[in-house]
Motif scaffolding. Structure first.
Motif, PDB file in Angstrom:
ATOM      1  N   SER A 286       0.866  -1.188   0.000  1.00 56.24           N
ATOM      2  CA  SER A 286       0.000   0.000   0.000  1.00 56.24           C
ATOM      3  C   SER A 286       0.897   1.230   0.000  1.00 56.24           C
ATOM      4  O   SER A 286       1.103   1.860   1.033  1.00 56.24           O
ATOM      5  CB  SER A 286      -0.925   0.011   1.221  1.00 56.24           C
ATOM      6  OG  SER A 286      -1.758  -1.128   1.251  1.00 56.24           O
ATOM      7  N   SER A 287       1.446   1.527  -1.158  1.00 52.32           N
ATOM      8  CA  SER A 287       2.396   2.635  -1.259  1.00 52.32           C
ATOM      9  C   SER A 287       1.917   3.616  -2.324  1.00 52.32           C
ATOM     10  O   SER A 287       1.507   3.200  -3.410  1.00 52.32           O
ATOM     11  CB  SER A 287       3.784   2.111  -1.623  1.00 52.32           C
ATOM     12  OG  SER A 287       4.744   3.136  -1.621  1.00 52.32           O
TER      13      SER A 287
ATOM     14  N   PRO B 255      -4.350  14.787   0.667  1.00 52.55           N
ATOM     15  CA  PRO B 255      -3.643  15.143  -0.568  1.00 52.55           C
ATOM     16  C   PRO B 255      -4.427  16.083  -1.469  1.00 52.55           C
ATOM     17  O   PRO B 255      -3.836  16.967  -2.104  1.00 52.55           O
ATOM     18  CB  PRO B 255      -3.424  13.778  -1.242  1.00 52.55           C
ATOM     19  CG  PRO B 255      -3.366  12.813  -0.114  1.00 52.55           C
ATOM     20  CD  PRO B 255      -4.355  13.331   0.893  1.00 52.55           C
ATOM     21  N   SER B 256      -5.739  15.916  -1.527  1.00 50.63           N
ATOM     22  CA  SER B 256      -6.555  16.771  -2.397  1.00 50.63           C
ATOM     23  C   SER B 256      -6.482  18.232  -2.007  1.00 50.63           C
ATOM     24  O   SER B 256      -6.751  19.123  -2.821  1.00 50.63           O
ATOM     25  CB  SER B 256      -8.012  16.308  -2.363  1.00 50.63           C
ATOM     26  OG  SER B 256      -8.519  16.358  -1.035  1.00 50.63           O
ATOM     27  N   ALA B 257      -6.137  18.517  -0.733  1.00 47.38           N
ATOM     28  CA  ALA B 257      -6.053  19.901  -0.257  1.00 47.38           C
ATOM     29  C   ALA B 257      -4.631  20.441  -0.295  1.00 47.38           C
ATOM     30  O   ALA B 257      -4.413  21.624   0.003  1.00 47.38           O
ATOM     31  CB  ALA B 257      -6.601  19.995   1.163  1.00 47.38           C
ATOM     32  N   LEU B 258      -3.658  19.611  -0.654  1.00 46.86           N
ATOM     33  CA  LEU B 258      -2.262  20.055  -0.708  1.00 46.86           C
ATOM     34  C   LEU B 258      -1.927  20.579  -2.101  1.00 46.86           C
ATOM     35  O   LEU B 258      -0.982  20.127  -2.754  1.00 46.86           O
ATOM     36  CB  LEU B 258      -1.330  18.911  -0.318  1.00 46.86           C
ATOM     37  CG  LEU B 258      -1.409  18.434   1.134  1.00 46.86           C
ATOM     38  CD1 LEU B 258      -0.644  17.128   1.320  1.00 46.86           C
ATOM     39  CD2 LEU B 258      -0.847  19.501   2.076  1.00 46.86           C
TER      40      LEU B 258
ATOM     41  N   GLU C 116       0.949  16.905  -9.991  1.00 48.35           N
ATOM     42  CA  GLU C 116       1.663  15.656 -10.273  1.00 48.35           C
ATOM     43  C   GLU C 116       1.891  14.855  -8.993  1.00 48.35           C
ATOM     44  O   GLU C 116       1.648  13.637  -8.952  1.00 48.35           O
ATOM     45  CB  GLU C 116       3.015  15.944 -10.953  1.00 48.35           C
ATOM     46  CG  GLU C 116       2.904  16.546 -12.338  1.00 48.35           C
ATOM     47  CD  GLU C 116       2.770  18.057 -12.273  1.00 48.35           C
ATOM     48  OE1 GLU C 116       2.728  18.606 -11.141  1.00 48.35           O
ATOM     49  OE2 GLU C 116       2.701  18.695 -13.341  1.00 48.35           O
ATOM     50  N   LEU C 117       2.367  15.527  -7.947  1.00 47.96           N
ATOM     51  CA  LEU C 117       2.650  14.807  -6.700  1.00 47.96           C
ATOM     52  C   LEU C 117       1.369  14.434  -5.968  1.00 47.96           C
ATOM     53  O   LEU C 117       1.240  13.316  -5.442  1.00 47.96           O
ATOM     54  CB  LEU C 117       3.544  15.659  -5.792  1.00 47.96           C
ATOM     55  CG  LEU C 117       3.986  14.997  -4.483  1.00 47.96           C
ATOM     56  CD1 LEU C 117       4.708  13.683  -4.751  1.00 47.96           C
ATOM     57  CD2 LEU C 117       4.886  15.931  -3.679  1.00 47.96           C
ATOM     58  N   THR C 118       0.393  15.339  -5.925  1.00 46.89           N
ATOM     59  CA  THR C 118      -0.836  15.048  -5.174  1.00 46.89           C
ATOM     60  C   THR C 118      -1.604  13.880  -5.784  1.00 46.89           C
ATOM     61  O   THR C 118      -2.200  13.083  -5.050  1.00 46.89           O
ATOM     62  CB  THR C 118      -1.736  16.287  -5.087  1.00 46.89           C
ATOM     63  OG1 THR C 118      -2.015  16.792  -6.403  1.00 46.89           O
ATOM     64  CG2 THR C 118      -1.092  17.385  -4.257  1.00 46.89           C
ATOM     65  N   THR C 119      -1.603  13.759  -7.106  1.00 49.89           N
ATOM     66  CA  THR C 119      -2.301  12.617  -7.709  1.00 49.89           C
ATOM     67  C   THR C 119      -1.611  11.309  -7.349  1.00 49.89           C
ATOM     68  O   THR C 119      -2.269  10.279  -7.147  1.00 49.89           O
ATOM     69  CB  THR C 119      -2.369  12.757  -9.238  1.00 49.89           C
ATOM     70  OG1 THR C 119      -1.049  12.971  -9.759  1.00 49.89           O
ATOM     71  CG2 THR C 119      -3.264  13.911  -9.633  1.00 49.89           C
ATOM     72  N   ARG C 120      -0.302  11.322  -7.249  1.00 51.92           N
ATOM     73  CA  ARG C 120       0.416  10.114  -6.844  1.00 51.92           C
ATOM     74  C   ARG C 120       0.137   9.780  -5.382  1.00 51.92           C
ATOM     75  O   ARG C 120       0.023   8.606  -5.011  1.00 51.92           O
ATOM     76  CB  ARG C 120       1.906  10.293  -7.086  1.00 51.92           C
ATOM     77  CG  ARG C 120       2.275  10.199  -8.572  1.00 51.92           C
ATOM     78  CD  ARG C 120       3.624  10.827  -8.849  1.00 51.92           C
ATOM     79  NE  ARG C 120       4.044  10.677 -10.238  1.00 51.92           N
ATOM     80  CZ  ARG C 120       3.583  11.403 -11.255  1.00 51.92           C
ATOM     81  NH1 ARG C 120       2.644  12.326 -11.042  1.00 51.92           N
ATOM     82  NH2 ARG C 120       4.036  11.216 -12.482  1.00 51.92           N
ATOM     83  N   LEU C 121       0.024  10.800  -4.552  1.00 56.87           N
ATOM     84  CA  LEU C 121      -0.323  10.567  -3.149  1.00 56.87           C
ATOM     85  C   LEU C 121      -1.711   9.961  -3.033  1.00 56.87           C
ATOM     86  O   LEU C 121      -1.963   9.077  -2.214  1.00 56.87           O
ATOM     87  CB  LEU C 121      -0.257  11.873  -2.362  1.00 56.87           C
ATOM     88  CG  LEU C 121       1.114  12.559  -2.269  1.00 56.87           C
ATOM     89  CD1 LEU C 121       0.991  13.874  -1.509  1.00 56.87           C
ATOM     90  CD2 LEU C 121       2.131  11.656  -1.595  1.00 56.87           C
TER      91      LEU C 121
ATOM     92  N   SER D  46      -3.144   8.083  -5.105  1.00 57.81           N
ATOM     93  CA  SER D  46      -3.225   6.738  -5.688  1.00 57.81           C
ATOM     94  C   SER D  46      -2.941   5.642  -4.662  1.00 57.81           C
ATOM     95  O   SER D  46      -3.186   4.474  -4.918  1.00 57.81           O
ATOM     96  CB  SER D  46      -2.208   6.614  -6.827  1.00 57.81           C
ATOM     97  OG  SER D  46      -0.876   6.585  -6.321  1.00 57.81           O
ATOM     98  N   GLY D  47      -2.425   6.028  -3.501  1.00 54.81           N
ATOM     99  CA  GLY D  47      -2.108   5.044  -2.472  1.00 54.81           C
ATOM    100  C   GLY D  47      -3.212   4.911  -1.444  1.00 54.81           C
ATOM    101  O   GLY D  47      -4.405   5.061  -1.745  1.00 54.81           O
TER     102      GLY D  47
END
Length: 457
Positions: free
Chosen positions: A145-146, A252-255, A261-266, A268-269
């Motif tokens: 779960s990463s 993540p949605s609020a960051l 790019e980074l928030t969508t990867r966050l 995804s976990g």
């Protein structure tokens, strides 16, 4: 000395143990003379840095520990200068399971290995159970779960869970390569490597890990170069099935400051929230803190602190420190009366007066009822159960007499209020489920939601 020790504990809780060791370790000295807190520092650099970045948490620690606002002054002490020059004001390297042979710069001061929190010592409740279970699962099955992202307001246990994952991995996997550090440390090491020509070494050090944990992710907002490096590192970890763990004060949605790019990867976990602790969790935290501090705390005092200091673990720790200091200063054993005296200002500062009307509105909102329904003669479960719970909460959160509570909720007798209290106690014993406006939940969860509504006003 006891007061200064309590201040240091409160400050370490506020800024994090790693940052505390960096800036308030051997190079800084705190002194309190009863009126003023003096922060002795070795040089102008330290004075400017601490004044700019730590004045607020220092003042907040004083308020929590001493129960009052005290002046904070910074003083350059030449006796501390020699130690400062030896360490060259370099931020220590992060603690890692197997220290790398390479270093980013020659001669940095390495922090002594500190004791990390464990998942076993985490107080689990309705407000944090999902995040705790995710942390436990992650430590047992790295990479499944990463990234794991744990988010919530300050002092609700995010750092404890991150340290717990790190501790469990070190205990369960002797050969695992793991690093735990704050986003601030990650930025510092990356910029040192970038400007000092050590970027290849930096990348080898972190990209060869089985587990990378980064706390306070929101700190990276606006740091474009660091964010790009973290993004590339995240992609590499995800491609190779290795474990990333992050913590932040928002989901993540609020960051948005971190970039899409980074928030969508966050996202995804596995994303797990932690909320402010409910009464039962606060009670567990109080008991654990008292045990750790070696304080004998009567049950009625535990109940008083958990019921009236309704924010987070750091406030609870500050309350216990103040109560213990007061007990020692007066030479009196800890009692409910002493707790009320010592924590009066803390309770006033964090507790909004709650009236019967507030409880009626909060219960009605959570159960999806019209406020007048609680005062009606309705005997159907969807009305009578919320009414009994409202009476029970009125007994907990107000000083209203039984007759006053009964009168407010439809002109009922004091014996009806007593009966309602016993009924809700039975529900709690059997963990009965109630039907709220947003679905079924346990009685503990219902109480937590209502108390959250009370705090929100």
């Amino acid at each position: 000395m006891e007061i200064v020790s309590a201040l240091k504990l409160a400050l370490a809780d506020k800024v994090g143990q790693a940052r505390f060791e960096v800036w308030f370790g051997t190079n800084t000295c705190l002194e309190y003379d009863g009126d003023t807190l003096t922060v002795r520092v070795p040089n102008q650099f330290y004075q400017d840095w601490l004044r700019t970045n730590f004045r607020e948490p220092i003042e907040a620690s004083c308020r929590e520990t001493l129960g009052k606002i005290v002046p904070v002054r910074f003083h350059i002490d030449s006796e501390l200068r020699a130690e400062s020059l030896r360490s060259a004001c370099v931020v220590p390297l992060a603690v890692c399971a197997t220290p790398p042979k390479e270093t980013l710069k020659p001669g940095p001061a390495v922090a002594p290995r500190r004791r990390f929190a464990t998942l076993e010592s985490f107080v689990v409740g309705q407000s944090n159970h999902l995040a705790w279970a995710a942390a436990k699962s992650t430590a047992n099955r790295l990479g499944q779960s990463s990234p794991l992202v744990i988010h919530g307001p300050t002092s609700v246990g995010k750092t404890h869970l991150l340290e717990g994952i790190y501790s469990d991995v070190r205990r369960l996997r002797s050969g695992a390569q793991a690093v735990y550090l704050s986003a601030e440390q990650f930025t510092t090491y990356f910029l040192e490597a970038l400007h000092g020509g050590g970027l290849p070494v930096f990348r080898r050090k972190y990209r060869g890990l089985d587990l990378l944990i980064v706390d306070d992710l929101q700190f990276l907002a606006g740091k474009k170069a660091t964010l790009i490096e973290l993004l590339h590192m995240t992609d590499l970890f995800l491609r190779e099935g290795r474990q990333l763990v992050f913590a932040a004060d928002r989901p993540p949605s609020a960051l948005v400051e971190l970039g899409p790019e980074l928030t969508t990867r966050l996202q995804s976990g596995l994303v797990c929230p932690i909320e402010m602790p409910e009464y039962e969790t606060r009670l567990g935290i109080v008991r654990q803190l008292a045990m750790r501090m070696g304080i004998e705390l009567p049950e009625e005092v535990q109940d008083y602190i958990a019921g009236h200091v309704t924010t987070h673990a750091r406030e609870l720790s500050g309350a216990l420190n103040r109560l213990d200091a007061t007990s020692r200063a007066l030479g009196e054993p800890i009692s409910r009366a002493l707790a009320e005296q010592a924590l009066a200002e803390t309770v006033r500062r964090h507790t909004r007066p709650v009236g019967l009307g507030d409880i009626g509105e909060a219960v009605s909102r959570v159960f999806g009822l019209e406020p007048k329904a609680l005062k009606s003669d309705g005997k159907a479960k969807h009305v009578s159960h919320p009414r009994m719970l409202a009476m029970w909460l009125a007994r907990r959160h107000t000083r209203a007499a039984l007759s006053e509570i009964g009168s407010y909720f439809g002109g009922r007798s004091h014996s009806t209020v007593i009966s309602a209290q016993k009924k809700v106690d039975d529900w709690m014993q059997s963990q009965s489920r109630l039907c709220l406006a947003d679905g079924n939940c346990t009685i503990d969860e219902a109480i937590r939601k209502i108390e959250q509504a009370l705090r929100a006003g």
